[in-house]
Structures are given as C-alpha cells and as structure tokens.
Design a protein around this motif. Sequence first.
Motif, short mmCIF file in Angstrom:
data_model
loop_
_atom_site.label_atom_id
_atom_site.label_comp_id
_atom_site.label_asym_id
_atom_site.label_seq_id
_atom_site.Cartn_x
_atom_site.Cartn_y
_atom_site.Cartn_z
N LEU A 1 50.64 -66.51 -2.25
CA LEU A 1 50.82 -67.21 -3.51
C LEU A 1 50.25 -68.62 -3.32
O LEU A 1 50.43 -69.22 -2.26
CB LEU A 1 52.30 -67.31 -3.87
CG LEU A 1 53.02 -65.99 -4.20
CD1 LEU A 1 54.51 -66.24 -4.37
CD2 LEU A 1 52.44 -65.37 -5.46
N ARG B 1 52.22 -70.81 -7.40
CA ARG B 1 52.83 -69.47 -7.32
C ARG B 1 52.02 -68.42 -8.07
O ARG B 1 52.55 -67.46 -8.61
CB ARG B 1 54.29 -69.50 -7.74
CG ARG B 1 55.10 -70.44 -6.85
CD ARG B 1 56.54 -70.61 -7.22
NE ARG B 1 57.31 -69.40 -7.28
CZ ARG B 1 57.93 -68.81 -6.25
NH1 ARG B 1 57.85 -69.33 -5.05
NH2 ARG B 1 58.64 -67.72 -6.42
N LEU C 1 48.91 -65.50 -7.97
CA LEU C 1 48.44 -64.48 -7.03
C LEU C 1 47.09 -63.97 -7.51
O LEU C 1 46.94 -63.62 -8.69
CB LEU C 1 49.44 -63.33 -6.98
CG LEU C 1 49.11 -62.15 -6.09
CD1 LEU C 1 49.15 -62.57 -4.61
CD2 LEU C 1 50.08 -61.01 -6.33
N ARG D 1 50.24 -65.07 -12.85
CA ARG D 1 51.45 -65.86 -12.55
C ARG D 1 52.65 -65.03 -12.97
O ARG D 1 53.00 -64.96 -14.15
CB ARG D 1 51.41 -67.20 -13.28
CG ARG D 1 52.67 -68.07 -13.10
CD ARG D 1 52.96 -68.34 -11.62
NE ARG D 1 54.00 -69.33 -11.45
CZ ARG D 1 55.29 -69.04 -11.25
NH1 ARG D 1 55.71 -67.78 -11.23
NH2 ARG D 1 56.17 -70.00 -11.08
#
Length: 162
Positions: free
Chosen positions: A27, A31, A33, A109
């Motif tokens: 992440l 946060r 990905l 997210r």
Amino acid sequence: MAEPVQQGSGGVEVMPQYFCGNYLHNLDPKRRLTVPSEWRALVGQPEQFFVLPSVGDERHLYVYPARVMGPKLRNIHNLSMADAQGRTYLRIMGSRSEMLGWDSQGRIRVRDELLAYAGLASEVLLVGNFEGFELWNPKAWQAVVSKLDDRGLLDASKYVGV
C-alpha cells in the motif's frame, strides 16, 4: 462463472482470459494499491471492481470486475421479499462492500474498514482466482496454503469439476 468461447477471425475459437498468478504489492502512503496492468486489461466495461469481504474463517477480500458481479447479483432479483435470511445476507454484504474504479496510475483505494477486516496494513498479496482476484495478508495466505496438501487440492478440483 465460465465465459463462453468466442469466435475470432477465420472461425478460430478465442478463449477468454482469466485472472491468474499472484503479485506482492505494498500500500502506498495514501493506502492505495496498484492493480497490475494485465489484470486491469481484463476488467472490461464498466471499468470498475466490486470489493467484498470474505465470509468464514479466512479473512481476505474478493475483488471482481463489475461485469462478473452482474450475473452473480441477478439471483437477488428473484429473492422473495419474505426471505428473511436472504435479505439479511444482502443487507449485510451490501453495506460491507464497495464498488470502485482505479486512477490514471492503476491504483485503487479500498476503504479502511475493509483493509482492517483482511489485516492489510502494508504488504498485500493479490491472488488470481480466475473470475477476479483476492487481497490477502501474505502471512494469512501462507497459513492457508501450508494446510493444503495434494490430496486436498485433488478433492477441491473434483468439487469444482476440473
């Protein structure tokens, strides 16, 4: 959900493509990905994912393209309003799930609540499951895989008919 074989040019059968393999990503500080570009190319229209929590002892997240979830959700149209158990499932899973797209760099997210459910704080293992993929804490994934021997995999393959 099996996709039908399509006819390509010259009548040659073209097999559908599936989400295969796995990727270990982190992440980012916000946060987010990154979804591998090969997997984003498989999503189709609309360019969105459903993210759902797993049910049971194994805590992970399911990620399915919206085009895959459509047929799965058709069953809810036939669900009786008097079916309390079915309505409870839909209510709970609907409230815990989300639908999202990706940004220009291929990042998604996922809500903090879902990340916490699956124990995803930094490293995330993206595991292909043919129809979509799953998000796992790498240690939790290793614990699941270490329990599965060849006999268990053989029994599972017979169960799904392959």
